[in-house]
Motif scaffolding. Sequence first.
Motif, PDB file in Angstrom:
ATOM      1  N   ARG A  58       0.638  -1.037  -0.108  1.00  0.00           N
ATOM      2  CA  ARG A  58       0.036   0.041   0.043  1.00  0.00           C
ATOM      3  C   ARG A  58       0.842   1.422  -0.052  1.00  0.00           C
ATOM      4  O   ARG A  58       1.984   1.432   0.422  1.00  0.00           O
ATOM      5  N   GLY A  60       0.885   3.967   1.676  1.00  0.00           N
ATOM      6  CA  GLY A  60       1.084   4.419   3.230  1.00  0.00           C
ATOM      7  C   GLY A  60       1.970   3.515   3.999  1.00  0.00           C
ATOM      8  O   GLY A  60       2.562   3.947   5.071  1.00  0.00           O
ATOM      9  N   GLU A  61       2.236   2.294   3.429  1.00  0.00           N
ATOM     10  CA  GLU A  61       3.020   1.449   4.361  1.00  0.00           C
ATOM     11  C   GLU A  61       4.389   1.544   4.150  1.00  0.00           C
ATOM     12  O   GLU A  61       5.105   2.031   3.164  1.00  0.00           O
ATOM     13  N   GLU A  62       5.268   1.343   5.250  1.00  0.00           N
ATOM     14  CA  GLU A  62       6.578   1.460   5.187  1.00  0.00           C
ATOM     15  C   GLU A  62       7.304   0.109   4.130  1.00  0.00           C
ATOM     16  O   GLU A  62       6.555  -1.069   4.444  1.00  0.00           O
TER      17      GLU A  62
END
Length: 64
Positions: A58, A60-62
């Motif tokens: 995604r 927004g994920e790291e």
Amino acid sequence: MDIHVGDVLELKKEHPCGSRRWAVLRVGMDFRLRCQGCGHELMIPRSKAEKSVKKIIRAGEEQA
């Protein structure tokens, strides 16, 4: 399958440049993807893209 613009897809087969990760630029009946390794862009039908996805990263994920 729930894929949005900005997600990164990890596909089952790798691109000739060696990368498996593709950024999603456009979503609809076709997906426009950009290779994270070499920058090559392509459009493929949604059905073919959904079959070849191994993992969705995604926006927004790291990334580890």
